[in-house]
Design an enzyme around this catalytic site. Structure first.
Site, PDB file in Angstrom:
ATOM      1  N   ASP A 347      69.439  49.552  38.487  1.00  0.00           N
ATOM      2  CA  ASP A 347      69.625  48.491  39.461  1.00  0.00           C
ATOM      3  C   ASP A 347      68.473  48.564  40.473  1.00  0.00           C
ATOM      4  O   ASP A 347      67.639  49.463  40.430  1.00  0.00           O
ATOM      5  CB  ASP A 347      70.984  48.660  40.155  1.00  0.00           C
ATOM      6  CG  ASP A 347      71.506  47.370  40.752  1.00  0.00           C
ATOM      7  OD1 ASP A 347      70.713  46.433  40.950  1.00  0.00           O
ATOM      8  OD2 ASP A 347      72.721  47.295  41.044  1.00  0.00           O
ATOM      9  N   GLU A 543      77.222  41.857  48.060  1.00  0.00           N
ATOM     10  CA  GLU A 543      77.227  43.322  47.982  1.00  0.00           C
ATOM     11  C   GLU A 543      77.960  43.939  49.171  1.00  0.00           C
ATOM     12  O   GLU A 543      78.956  43.398  49.641  1.00  0.00           O
ATOM     13  CB  GLU A 543      75.789  43.828  47.826  1.00  0.00           C
ATOM     14  CG  GLU A 543      75.127  43.282  46.571  1.00  0.00           C
ATOM     15  CD  GLU A 543      73.771  43.896  46.275  1.00  0.00           C
ATOM     16  OE1 GLU A 543      73.389  44.900  46.888  1.00  0.00           O
ATOM     17  OE2 GLU A 543      73.068  43.346  45.409  1.00  0.00           O
TER      18      GLU A 543
END
Length: 653
Positions: A347, A543
């Site tokens: 990521d 997020e």
């Protein structure tokens, strides 16, 4: 005294001439030495700078012949990969393992100079003019530069198309995954993915960092909406359909999908985040071998059975170990046990985030654990130096490098990147009527009817309708985050979008009167309205910035609902949110409650179900808690305090 007298007899003229000569010679000597010193200093400095800046990019080898095996489309992919890897220098291999953000490229020629394997658009990495043509031109230039490398290896261009090609103004914005999960409709999910893939290919994107097959057990997490469900079965089933849709091939090859975030993301413990400003995102998932086998791995089995091209490693920890450092989870479980043959990618900054070692050591740990491609996304030059050094000292084996590069190249061959000629494409598919119609269908199919007190469907002939709330006329809130910007944009300005208010006005008959007020106050009304519709909403978040200890309806929206109740005979409450909200007390006084999730650009889909043009078919894909004490809720529905939830998964009238 005598010497002084003799000295005093020297001719003044002679004395002056001699003194000037000496002074000149002295001055010349001093300046000459200074000049030499400065020149020497400059030479040493420039040489040192060049030595420090010089990058050993390996031996300069000739280009392969035109009939090289890897250039022959008739050859099996395995043979082509083997041939290409055998021709590559170590530096070229390391370049293929690099995924770089577009905005961090020092210059575009670095793509071919460092043999970069992939480029991406992270937050804000878009063309100066955000439209389909500019995206196409930008990506075409990057692909063209990749072809200038010695081996002419095509480049991957990736981004997060989490709910349509949502980085591009004018693209169709579909419901986020949690809404698609509520549809329980595999064919619909696949159709949405096919449309997304078509819009991606049109601009040149060939890698989609989706779908998320996370396991959201706690609604306080800011990424609940990115997953289809908390059920491993539903997650895996819909994830498989999405992958099949994204990787649908046409004459231009296909887009690579990426199952994420491996592993157990969504099951972190509240308060365990490694990020100072987050509470649960990027936190710790406590080791549970039973859950590993029965909940966390099964969706990835489904993804692998759908031939997913890549798997993205998450930023959370498995106990005290970063997952990206775990050879057991990445190599033994994912690659060996589940048989994954694709690309394992990190990521954003995932190799270095929260690492307790320096970048050099972090690279060694992650690659040895099984990482194939690193989303750096910045320091590609340092990455080259670090990995080359690690190989030269035996810290990373050449076999591990060859395995990583072979996986990357195999997926590029399989997707047709080496063989398909760049097609002359029309940009008309982006935001096409066909895709908007599909998105509207998806919106209607994902809206869950939580409560209905003999109110729905509302007649299109209703005389007076009043509408209020923060989400009623705000396409930005309908779309949520990962739309144009990473954190989304709050406002009603997205091109081609239809707000719920607009959808209502377009649906009712011309004889109906529809009025709107943000706060639900209509001072000029002389009699009660037949129907009040309150559209409440969460502000966009992405997020950990969406981690919220108590997800509830905003106070101003609650006031708007109460205001409508005073001046309307019946009140319909529509919730725009990325997760279930705590509404246990409030819902008792509502006539109707509809969970619309984050529906995207087609607010008309909500009007369709409210006014009965389309029936409600959606069901909750996740348990709806009565209060935060019940969190986390396990995938089997058991709450933290063993009490009953407000609505169970599968509820929907």
């Amino acid at each position: 005294m005598t010497k002084k007298n003799k000295t005093s007899k020297i001719s003044p003229k002679k004395h002056t001439k001699t003194s000037k000569s000496k002074r000149f010679l002295y001055s010349f000597t001093i300046h000459y030495k200074s000049i030499l010193f400065v020149l020497l200093f400059l030479i040493i400095s420039i040489t040192s700078y060049l030595i420090l800046q010089k990058e050993d990019l390996g031996p300069l080898l000739p280009k392969p012949p035109a009939n090289a095996i890897y250039k022959q489309s008739s050859q099996p992919i395995e043979k082509r990969v083997e041939d290409l890897v055998s021709r590559m220098t170590l530096e070229e291999k390391i370049g293929q393992m690099s995924l770089v953000d577009k905005n961090s490229l020092t210059k575009i020629k670095d793509i071919s100079r460092y043999n970069l394997g992939a480029v991406m658009s992270g937050a804000g990495a878009k063309p100066a003019i955000n439209n389909p043509q500019s995206w196409f031109d930008m990506i075409a230039e990057i692909k063209s530069e990749a072809s200038n490398s010695r081996l002419e290896i095509p480049i991957l261009y990736g981004l997060d198309a989490n709910h349509g090609h949502s980085n591009v103004l004018g693209a169709t914005i579909f419901p986020h995954a949690i809404g698609l999960g509520a549809s329980y409709n595999n064919e619909l999910v696949k159709q949405v993915a096919v449309a997304t893939s078509e819009e991606l290919r049109t601009t040149g994107v060939n890698w989609d960092f989706s779908p998320s097959i996370d396991a959201p057990k706690d609604i306080r997490w800011g990424r609940v909406y990115e997953a289809f469900s908390d059920s491993p079965e539903l997650n895996g089933s819909l994830g498989r359909s999405y992958i099949e849709g994204i990787q649908t091939a046409d004459k231009g090859g296909y887009v690579l999908a990426s199952a994420k975030h491996y592993l157990a993301t969504g099951s972190m413990v509240w308060g365990s985040s490694n990020h100072k400003k987050f509470k649960i995102d990027q936190g710790k998932t406590f080791v549970d071998d039973n859950a590993l086998s029965n909940e966390y791995l099964p969706p990835y089995k489904d993804a692998i059975s759908a031939n997913v091209s890549s798997v993205m490693i998450s930023l959370n920890q498995w106990g005290d170990e970063r997952i990206i450092d775990s050879k057991n989870l990445v190599t033994e479980k994912l690659k060996n046990e589940l048989g994954f043959k694709g690309i394992v990618v990190s990521d954003w900054y995932g190799v270095y985030e929260y690492s307790k070692t320096n970048k050099y050591e972090a690279n060694i740990k992650a690659i040895n654990a099984g990482l194939d491609m690193t989303m750096l996304p910045y320091d590609y030059k340092d990455f080259l130096k670090d990995v080359r050094k690690a190989v030269s000292t035996g810290r990373i084996s050449e076999g591990r490098i060859d395995d990583a590069v072979s996986r990357i190249l195999y997926q590029k061959f399989k997707a047709g990147l080496f063989d398909v000629e760049p097609r002359v494409t029309s940009l008309e598919s982006i935001g096409s009527q066909k895709h908007h119609a599909l998105a509207r269908k998806a919106v209607a199919s994902s809206a869950v009817l939580l409560k209905n007190n003999s109110t729905l469907p509302v007649s299109v002939n209703t005389k007076n309708i009043i509408v209020a709330g923060s989400g009623a006329d705000n396409v930005g809130r309908q779309c949520g985050a990962w739309t144009i910007e990473w954190q989304g944009i709050d406002g009603n300005w997205i091109p081609g979008g239809t707000s719920i208010l607009q959808g209502i006005k377009q649906t009712v008959n011309k004889s109906s009167n529809v009025e709107y007020s943000l706060d639900g106050k209509f001072p000029n009304m002389t009699e009660k309205a037949d129907i009040g519709i309150a559209v409440v909403s969460e502000k966009p978040y992405a997020e950990g910035w969406g981690d919220n200890p108590n997800p509830t309806i905003d106070k101003e929206d609650l006031k708007a609902i109460n205001n409508l109740k005073q001046i309307a005979n019946k009140v319909v409450v529509v919730i725009i949110s990325g997760r279930p909200l705590i509404i246990t007390e409030q819902i008792r006084t509502w006539d109707v409650a509809v969970e619309a999730w984050l529906p995207g650009s087609e607010g008309g889909g909500i009007a369709d179900v409210i006014f009965g043009k389309v029936p409600f078919v959606a069901k909750l894909p996740i348990s709806w808690p009565a209060n935060t004490k019940q969190l986390p809720i396990q995938s089997n529905g058991v709450t933290n305090d063993n009490s009953s939830v407000l609505f169970e998964r599968g509820w929907g009238l």
